[in-house]
Design a protein around this motif. Structure first.
Motif, PDB file in Angstrom:
ATOM      1  N   THR A  99       0.832  -1.209   0.000  1.00  0.00           N
ATOM      2  CA  THR A  99       0.000   0.000   0.000  1.00  0.00           C
ATOM      3  C   THR A  99       0.860   1.248   0.000  1.00  0.00           C
ATOM      4  O   THR A  99       0.594   2.212  -0.732  1.00  0.00           O
ATOM      5  N   GLN A 100       1.910   1.240   0.835  1.00  0.00           N
ATOM      6  CA  GLN A 100       2.814   2.382   0.891  1.00  0.00           C
ATOM      7  C   GLN A 100       3.490   2.599  -0.466  1.00  0.00           C
ATOM      8  O   GLN A 100       3.593   3.738  -0.946  1.00  0.00           O
ATOM      9  N   MET A 101       3.929   1.514  -1.088  1.00  0.00           N
ATOM     10  CA  MET A 101       4.584   1.616  -2.382  1.00  0.00           C
ATOM     11  C   MET A 101       3.623   2.143  -3.438  1.00  0.00           C
ATOM     12  O   MET A 101       3.994   3.001  -4.265  1.00  0.00           O
ATOM     13  N   PHE A 102       2.375   1.673  -3.415  1.00  0.00           N
ATOM     14  CA  PHE A 102       1.379   2.109  -4.392  1.00  0.00           C
ATOM     15  C   PHE A 102       1.167   3.622  -4.332  1.00  0.00           C
ATOM     16  O   PHE A 102       1.231   4.324  -5.345  1.00  0.00           O
ATOM     17  N   PHE A 103       0.929   4.137  -3.132  1.00  0.00           N
ATOM     18  CA  PHE A 103       0.652   5.566  -3.004  1.00  0.00           C
ATOM     19  C   PHE A 103       1.909   6.399  -3.230  1.00  0.00           C
ATOM     20  O   PHE A 103       1.834   7.500  -3.798  1.00  0.00           O
ATOM     21  N   LEU A 104       3.054   5.887  -2.807  1.00  0.00           N
ATOM     22  CA  LEU A 104       4.307   6.628  -3.038  1.00  0.00           C
ATOM     23  C   LEU A 104       4.572   6.795  -4.527  1.00  0.00           C
ATOM     24  O   LEU A 104       4.852   7.906  -5.002  1.00  0.00           O
ATOM     25  N   ILE A 105       4.476   5.697  -5.284  1.00  0.00           N
ATOM     26  CA  ILE A 105       4.698   5.771  -6.730  1.00  0.00           C
ATOM     27  C   ILE A 105       3.630   6.643  -7.387  1.00  0.00           C
ATOM     28  O   ILE A 105       3.921   7.443  -8.284  1.00  0.00           O
ATOM     29  N   GLY A 106       2.378   6.497  -6.937  1.00  0.00           N
ATOM     30  CA  GLY A 106       1.289   7.273  -7.518  1.00  0.00           C
ATOM     31  C   GLY A 106       1.490   8.770  -7.365  1.00  0.00           C
ATOM     32  O   GLY A 106       1.381   9.533  -8.331  1.00  0.00           O
ATOM     33  N   MET A 199      10.084  -1.150 -14.871  1.00  0.00           N
ATOM     34  CA  MET A 199      10.576  -0.026 -14.086  1.00  0.00           C
ATOM     35  C   MET A 199      11.403   0.918 -14.952  1.00  0.00           C
ATOM     36  O   MET A 199      11.274   2.142 -14.857  1.00  0.00           O
ATOM     37  N   HIS A 200      12.246   0.352 -15.839  1.00  0.00           N
ATOM     38  CA  HIS A 200      13.070   1.188 -16.707  1.00  0.00           C
ATOM     39  C   HIS A 200      12.214   1.936 -17.740  1.00  0.00           C
ATOM     40  O   HIS A 200      12.485   3.102 -18.049  1.00  0.00           O
ATOM     41  N   ILE A 201      11.175   1.256 -18.251  1.00  0.00           N
ATOM     42  CA  ILE A 201      10.272   1.923 -19.189  1.00  0.00           C
ATOM     43  C   ILE A 201       9.554   3.069 -18.492  1.00  0.00           C
ATOM     44  O   ILE A 201       9.401   4.169 -19.042  1.00  0.00           O
ATOM     45  N   ALA A 202       9.101   2.806 -17.248  1.00  0.00           N
ATOM     46  CA  ALA A 202       8.418   3.850 -16.480  1.00  0.00           C
ATOM     47  C   ALA A 202       9.352   5.019 -16.198  1.00  0.00           C
ATOM     48  O   ALA A 202       8.934   6.182 -16.206  1.00  0.00           O
ATOM     49  N   THR A 203      10.629   4.704 -15.955  1.00  0.00           N
ATOM     50  CA  THR A 203      11.608   5.766 -15.716  1.00  0.00           C
ATOM     51  C   THR A 203      11.714   6.678 -16.930  1.00  0.00           C
ATOM     52  O   THR A 203      11.822   7.908 -16.794  1.00  0.00           O
ATOM     53  N   VAL A 204      11.629   6.078 -18.122  1.00  0.00           N
ATOM     54  CA  VAL A 204      11.720   6.859 -19.357  1.00  0.00           C
ATOM     55  C   VAL A 204      10.469   7.711 -19.552  1.00  0.00           C
ATOM     56  O   VAL A 204      10.547   8.925 -19.792  1.00  0.00           O
ATOM     57  N   PHE A 205       9.287   7.091 -19.437  1.00  0.00           N
ATOM     58  CA  PHE A 205       8.049   7.787 -19.748  1.00  0.00           C
ATOM     59  C   PHE A 205       7.564   8.694 -18.614  1.00  0.00           C
ATOM     60  O   PHE A 205       7.005   9.759 -18.861  1.00  0.00           O
ATOM     61  N   VAL A 206       7.758   8.247 -17.369  1.00  0.00           N
ATOM     62  CA  VAL A 206       7.245   9.011 -16.233  1.00  0.00           C
ATOM     63  C   VAL A 206       8.301   9.953 -15.662  1.00  0.00           C
ATOM     64  O   VAL A 206       7.972  10.980 -15.079  1.00  0.00           O
ATOM     65  N   GLY A 207       9.575   9.637 -15.820  1.00  0.00           N
ATOM     66  CA  GLY A 207      10.640  10.476 -15.294  1.00  0.00           C
ATOM     67  C   GLY A 207      11.343  11.273 -16.372  1.00  0.00           C
ATOM     68  O   GLY A 207      11.280  12.501 -16.404  1.00  0.00           O
ATOM     69  N   PHE A 256      16.140  11.094  -9.985  1.00  0.00           N
ATOM     70  CA  PHE A 256      17.032  10.343 -10.881  1.00  0.00           C
ATOM     71  C   PHE A 256      18.050   9.545 -10.080  1.00  0.00           C
ATOM     72  O   PHE A 256      18.307   8.374 -10.368  1.00  0.00           O
ATOM     73  N   ILE A 257      18.633  10.163  -9.062  1.00  0.00           N
ATOM     74  CA  ILE A 257      19.620   9.460  -8.232  1.00  0.00           C
ATOM     75  C   ILE A 257      18.959   8.316  -7.477  1.00  0.00           C
ATOM     76  O   ILE A 257      19.512   7.220  -7.348  1.00  0.00           O
ATOM     77  N   ASN A 258      17.726   8.545  -6.994  1.00  0.00           N
ATOM     78  CA  ASN A 258      17.035   7.535  -6.191  1.00  0.00           C
ATOM     79  C   ASN A 258      16.671   6.296  -7.002  1.00  0.00           C
ATOM     80  O   ASN A 258      16.792   5.171  -6.518  1.00  0.00           O
ATOM     81  N   TYR A 259      16.238   6.488  -8.263  1.00  0.00           N
ATOM     82  CA  TYR A 259      15.738   5.369  -9.054  1.00  0.00           C
ATOM     83  C   TYR A 259      16.717   4.861 -10.105  1.00  0.00           C
ATOM     84  O   TYR A 259      16.409   3.910 -10.825  1.00  0.00           O
ATOM     85  N   ASN A 260      17.887   5.464 -10.203  1.00  0.00           N
ATOM     86  CA  ASN A 260      18.858   5.021 -11.208  1.00  0.00           C
ATOM     87  C   ASN A 260      20.225   4.788 -10.583  1.00  0.00           C
ATOM     88  O   ASN A 260      21.245   5.224 -11.109  1.00  0.00           O
ATOM     89  N   GLN A 261      20.241   4.101  -9.461  1.00  0.00           N
ATOM     90  CA  GLN A 261      21.496   3.754  -8.828  1.00  0.00           C
ATOM     91  C   GLN A 261      22.190   2.658  -9.639  1.00  0.00           C
ATOM     92  O   GLN A 261      21.525   1.887 -10.343  1.00  0.00           O
ATOM     93  N   PRO A 262      23.500   2.562  -9.560  1.00  0.00           N
ATOM     94  CA  PRO A 262      24.213   1.492 -10.268  1.00  0.00           C
ATOM     95  C   PRO A 262      23.782   0.125  -9.751  1.00  0.00           C
ATOM     96  O   PRO A 262      23.291  -0.001  -8.634  1.00  0.00           O
ATOM     97  N   SER A 263      23.974  -0.884 -10.567  1.00  0.00           N
ATOM     98  CA  SER A 263      23.496  -2.223 -10.216  1.00  0.00           C
ATOM     99  C   SER A 263      24.061  -2.727  -8.901  1.00  0.00           C
ATOM    100  O   SER A 263      23.398  -3.442  -8.157  1.00  0.00           O
TER     101      SER A 263
END
Length: 309
Positions: A99-106, A199-207, A256-263
């Motif tokens: 639930t927390q993840m859903f609302f945070l992403i939303g 997640m990577h597609i969402a990063t492109v379209f949403v970020g 960008f830093i939060n969601y695109n950390q190195p592997s």
């Protein structure tokens, strides 16, 4: 609980602050102070916009939505962090985590789209002033805001649906301060290729998509400002954009830093700092930026305070 070869996880342990044993009282006071400033600051912006008729324009309409989103996604994370500190435990149930993840992403995805719409509003005001009332009519503003909210929660629905099918094989320790998709992906033991690609597609379209839209909008805005002959005119035009530019850089930079950390990832301490900046400090900074940099907001707030005295 075992189901076949899988172990059903009913709760997770958030390890983000688990290694901090001394000074927890100071952290509680710090986060509580940040949260109160966030709530009060953003509600102040919303109230000023509602009360002062001079602020009933598209720019401030979208700013009120931005403040609402900041309150919402800060509330998704900070109260749970504070309760874990107070209860001396760092657990979160499986359902509460999703639930927390859903609302945070939303909320965060909606803010990406909203910042892009706000950039288009500035483009229309500066580059197309004769058509501004048509391009940013009340109907267009309302529809744009609805699209931003719906788009954000469609993104959240897809990610949460995928996360609900993760298998954790008994691994329930999340190296983070709240539930989010990247830290959940790190501990899942099943197939996660689809979720990673999504997640990577969402990063492109949403970020990246909204950010590039903002950059292109400001390219045209800057070109138009440079064509203004008087220094006063250039300064006035740019002053209407500076607060938005600062918020965009702060939000998208931290995101960008939060969601695109190195592997390989950063250390737990670095992850904690980045997450704190993105989801806790940024919502506090936005109303401060707009109230300190915007003469109209400061003037409207001053009028309200004078009426109260």
């Amino acid at each position: 609980m075992d189901i076949g070869n899988q172990t059903l996880v009913t709760e997770f342990v958030l390890l983000g602050f688990s290694n901090i044993t001394d000074g927890q009282v100071y952290l509680i006071l710090l986060f509580l102070t940040i949260y109160l400033i966030t709530i009060l600051g953003n509600f102040m912006i919303i109230t000023v916009i509602l009360v002062d008729s001079h602020l009933h324009s598209p720019m401030y309409f979208f700013l009120s939505h931005l403040s609402c989103l900041d309150v919402c996604y800060s509330t998704v994370t900070v109260p749970k962090i504070l309760s874990n500190f107070l209860l001396q435990r760092h657990n979160i149930s499986y359902n509460h985590c999703l639930t927390q993840m859903f609302f945070l992403i939303g909320f965060t995805s909606s803010e990406c789209w909203l910042l892009a719409i706000m950039a288009y509003d500035r483009y229309a005001a500066i580059c197309q002033p004769l058509h501004y009332s048509h391009l940013m009519s009340p109907r267009v503003c309302v529809i744009s805001a609805i699209i931003a909210w719906i788009g954000g929660f469609l993104d959240a629905t897809v990610h949460t649906a995928l996360a609900s099918n993760f298998h954790f094989c008994g691994h329930n320790q999340i190296y983070h301060i709240f539930c989010d998709l990247p830290p959940l992906l790190k501990i899942t033991c099943g197939e996660k290729f689809v979720s990673e690609i999504t997640m990577h597609i969402a990063t492109v379209f949403v970020g990246l998509g909204p950010f590039l839209f903002v950059v292109i909008s400001y390219f045209y805005i800057l070109a138009s400002i440079l064509r203004i002959r008087s220094n006063t005119g250039r300064h006035k035009a740019f002053s209407t954009c500076i607060s938005h530019v600062m918020v965009v850089l702060l939000y998208f930079g931290n995101g960008f830093i939060n969601y695109n950390q190195p592997s390989a990832g950063y250390s737990l301490e670095t992850d904690t700092l980045i997450s704190t900046m993105y989801c806790i400090v940024t919502p506090m900074m936005n109303p401060l930026i707009y109230s300190l940099r915007n003469k109209e907001v400061k003037g409207a707030l001053r009028k309200i305070l004078e009426r109260r005295i």
